[in-house]
Design an enzyme around this catalytic site. Sequence first.
Site, PDB file in Angstrom:
ATOM      1  N   ASP A   1       0.568  -1.226   0.078  1.00 14.84           N
ATOM      2  CA  ASP A   1      -0.420   0.024  -0.150  1.00 14.84           C
ATOM      3  C   ASP A   1       1.095   1.632   0.008  1.00 14.84           C
ATOM      4  OD1 ASP A   1      -1.766   1.903   0.639  1.00 14.84           O
ATOM      5  OD2 ASP A   1      -2.058   1.591   2.928  1.00 14.84           O
TER       6      ASP A   1
ATOM      7  N   ASN B   1      -0.388   4.813  -0.410  1.00 15.22           N
ATOM      8  CA  ASN B   1      -0.935   5.611   0.018  1.00 15.22           C
ATOM      9  C   ASN B   1      -1.864   5.997   1.597  1.00 15.22           C
ATOM     10  OD1 ASN B   1      -3.316   4.504  -0.284  1.00 15.22           O
ATOM     11  ND2 ASN B   1      -4.129   5.903  -1.748  1.00 15.22           N
TER      12      ASN B   1
ATOM     13  N   ASP C   1      -3.996   4.472   2.583  1.00  8.78           N
ATOM     14  CA  ASP C   1      -5.765   4.032   3.223  1.00  8.78           C
ATOM     15  C   ASP C   1      -5.384   2.321   3.273  1.00  8.78           C
ATOM     16  OD1 ASP C   1      -4.880   2.634   0.410  1.00  8.78           O
ATOM     17  OD2 ASP C   1      -6.565   3.350  -0.153  1.00  8.78           O
TER      18      ASP C   1
ATOM     19  N   ASP D   1      -2.309  -0.912  -3.547  1.00  7.91           N
ATOM     20  CA  ASP D   1      -2.509  -0.257  -4.994  1.00  7.91           C
ATOM     21  C   ASP D   1      -1.185  -1.263  -6.167  1.00  7.91           C
ATOM     22  OD1 ASP D   1      -0.479   1.606  -4.028  1.00  7.91           O
ATOM     23  OD2 ASP D   1      -1.686   2.301  -2.794  1.00  7.91           O
TER      24      ASP D   1
ATOM     25  N   ASP E   1      -5.619 -10.463 -15.452  1.00  6.73           N
ATOM     26  CA  ASP E   1      -6.550 -11.092 -15.313  1.00  6.73           C
ATOM     27  C   ASP E   1      -7.722 -11.723 -15.798  1.00  6.73           C
ATOM     28  OD1 ASP E   1      -8.073 -13.410 -13.883  1.00  6.73           O
ATOM     29  OD2 ASP E   1      -6.609 -12.926 -11.773  1.00  6.73           O
TER      30      ASP E   1
ATOM     31  N   ASP F   1      -9.617 -16.725 -16.352  1.00  5.84           N
ATOM     32  CA  ASP F   1     -10.789 -16.451 -14.426  1.00  5.84           C
ATOM     33  C   ASP F   1     -11.284 -17.715 -15.579  1.00  5.84           C
ATOM     34  OD1 ASP F   1     -11.496 -15.765 -11.707  1.00  5.84           O
ATOM     35  OD2 ASP F   1     -13.069 -15.851 -12.820  1.00  5.84           O
TER      36      ASP F   1
ATOM     37  N   GLU G   1      -7.948 -20.657 -15.937  1.00  7.88           N
ATOM     38  CA  GLU G   1      -8.914 -21.828 -14.955  1.00  7.88           C
ATOM     39  C   GLU G   1      -9.131 -22.457 -15.653  1.00  7.88           C
ATOM     40  OE1 GLU G   1      -9.462 -20.141 -10.235  1.00  7.88           O
ATOM     41  OE2 GLU G   1     -11.238 -19.235 -12.181  1.00  7.88           O
TER      42      GLU G   1
ATOM     43  N   HIS H   1      -4.328 -17.336  -4.596  1.00  5.94           N
ATOM     44  CA  HIS H   1      -5.138 -16.587  -4.007  1.00  5.94           C
ATOM     45  C   HIS H   1      -6.281 -16.574  -3.397  1.00  5.94           C
ATOM     46  CE1 HIS H   1      -6.643 -16.511  -7.700  1.00  5.94           C
ATOM     47  NE2 HIS H   1      -7.811 -15.711  -7.383  1.00  5.94           N
ATOM     48  N   ASP H   2      -6.703 -18.487  -4.555  1.00  7.50           N
ATOM     49  CA  ASP H   2      -8.068 -18.658  -3.386  1.00  7.50           C
ATOM     50  C   ASP H   2      -7.521 -20.296  -2.282  1.00  7.50           C
ATOM     51  OD1 ASP H   2      -9.342 -17.270  -5.135  1.00  7.50           O
ATOM     52  OD2 ASP H   2      -9.300 -18.681  -7.338  1.00  7.50           O
TER      53      ASP H   2
HETATM   54  C1  NOJ Z   1     -11.714 -17.706 -10.008  1.00  6.38           C
HETATM   55  C2  NOJ Z   1     -11.104 -16.678  -9.243  1.00  6.38           C
HETATM   56  O1  NOJ Z   1      -9.636 -17.096  -8.934  1.00  6.38           O
HETATM   57  C3  NOJ Z   1     -11.347 -16.438  -8.170  1.00  6.38           C
HETATM   58  O2  NOJ Z   1     -11.395 -15.934  -6.905  1.00  6.38           O
HETATM   59  C4  NOJ Z   1     -13.152 -15.723  -8.156  1.00  6.38           C
HETATM   60  O3  NOJ Z   1     -13.771 -15.619  -6.790  1.00  6.38           O
HETATM   61  C5  NOJ Z   1     -13.727 -16.815  -9.142  1.00  6.38           C
HETATM   62  N1  NOJ Z   1     -12.924 -17.184 -10.033  1.00  6.38           N
HETATM   63  C6  NOJ Z   1     -14.885 -15.702  -9.509  1.00  6.38           C
HETATM   64  O4  NOJ Z   1     -14.717 -15.206 -10.122  1.00  6.38           O
END
Ligand code: NOJ
Length: 571
Positions: A21, A23, A25, A29, A98, A199, A260, A336-337
């Site tokens: 980050d 700035n 907040d 970013d 993405d 995605d 994905e 991130h999932d």
């Molecule tokens: C896969 C993404 O990696 C995930 O983070 C997202 O919630 C779903 N697709 C929906 O876009």
Amino acid sequence: MSEAWWKRSVVYQIYPRSFCDSNGDGIGDLAGITARLDHLQQLGVDVVWLSPVYKSPNDDNGYDISDYRDIMDEFGTMADFDVMLAAMHERGLKLMMDLVVNHTSDEHAWFQQARRSRDNPYHDYYIWREPKDGREPNNWEAAFSGSAWEWNEATGEYYLHMFSRKQPDLNWENPKVRAEVFEMMQFWLAKGVDGFRMDVINMISKPYRADGSLPDAPVVRPGFLQPGFGLVTNGPRLLEFLREMKQQVLSHHDGITVGEAPLATITQGVEITHEDSGALNMLFQFEHMELDSVAGHPNGKWALKALDLRDLKATMSRWQDALHGRGWNSLYLGNHDQPRPVSRFGDDERWRVESAKMLGTWLHMMQGTPYVYQGEELGMTNMPFASVDDLRDIESINVYQVAVGERGEDPAQVFAAILAKGRDNARTPVQWDATPNAGFSSGRPWIAVNPNCSDVNAAQALADPDSVFHHYRRLIELRRRHPVIVHGRHALLLPDDPQVYAYTRTLGGQTLLVVCNFGDQSPSFSWPAPLRGSRASLLIANLAVAEPAVAADFTLRPYEARVYLCQGEAS
Ligand code: NOJ
């Protein structure tokens, strides 16, 4: 075998909200990313995959896009984006965007129009159905709980959303939708971006029946909604749509593409990534991510089960072998999932450093393009969230409400599953140093910082030659130096051993031997017969190994990993 640049590359994923980050907040970013590019350069990665930075109301942290050609307010401006891209290119880093086009945000201008009336020109950009017997058109449950259908009063119809109700699915059957997506891709390519991570791209073709209806999913949880994902992945027109995208857009650029693809089978993997007839460079397949859940359980990933290493061997080897010389794949353990790999597959306490390095070694020596998710190179761990109030992810928050509130499941058990598998584990801020908020932000971070940040952070890792970071740096360097790591044919050893994961890669008279201990016992390892007595040199190890290395049997220490380069062919 063609020598595409993306086969020799390592990709680093940035989840911008949690990266840096600039700035104060509390939200990461674009300027924060620009400021931290040294870190990536020191690590030696080639490509950055940037999770969505487009305009978004953030129902799903940017995976709900309201304007594909503008930047999210919290992340900065298009000028900040241009500066970041130029800074990456100056350093020889490529940028992969993405591409989230299975759905938009319900706040996207297309949907705002589409929902007004049935004869609006944008109506057919989305998927609408009449009520069936006065209710939802079928029994599908959305990924983020609740029905996959939402009522729209103005048109007297339901619209389909496979994720949250603020993420309506686009209608790819409509050629105008495809043209809009392709033009938008051109917009970013014209800016100079180097490719796309797509995605849930294998969900864009829906399984319509002849009468246009969408079939019910099989009942796995009587009396409730049913997971519909098995029906919407790998639909009948998927390959056709992707080939059209290739012909219209991708074939005109030497970019990198990764799709994905939840529930993708190996056959589909080969088809989609095929060197000649495929459409994308590689996939994110999920089979190895599903091995620590009870197969076929209605609670999906939340139904926890201990990983049996033999299952991991079988799964990985099938993908390694089937794609060899035909298609290509990505290699990943985290994103991130997913929870943090060291917490999930290693030991994030006593053996944190050893097991994080072992897992990196195991992954980076395989065939495919490795992905490093931010913080993985530091051995960052899962987050000890204290309660549901600390969670930020729509998926975890909703699953808790539905499992406990509607299905009456045990709250402690549901929360334990969220602690193990919840996506927020990977979304806590990157730990840069031991200053307040781990150097991520001078303000209050949008999600709590992991309390282990005083020990686990980038400043400490860079200063320590034995850190996870420097081990990852060496792994990345090795890939650059040894074609056998990129192109060698894979062969699994010891398929039935529950703790030692060993495999070889062979190319042009050389064999790479990778031996990894996935536990804290001390098993012994015997050299494969064809390599006995061959000249072997140690390429990398996570623990000190006496030199000179010779082809002799050895005992593995807890979470030990060794990679030897042998003159001779193992298979
Ligand atoms: C896969 C993404 O990696 C995930 O983070 C997202 O919630 C779903 N697709 C929906 O876009």
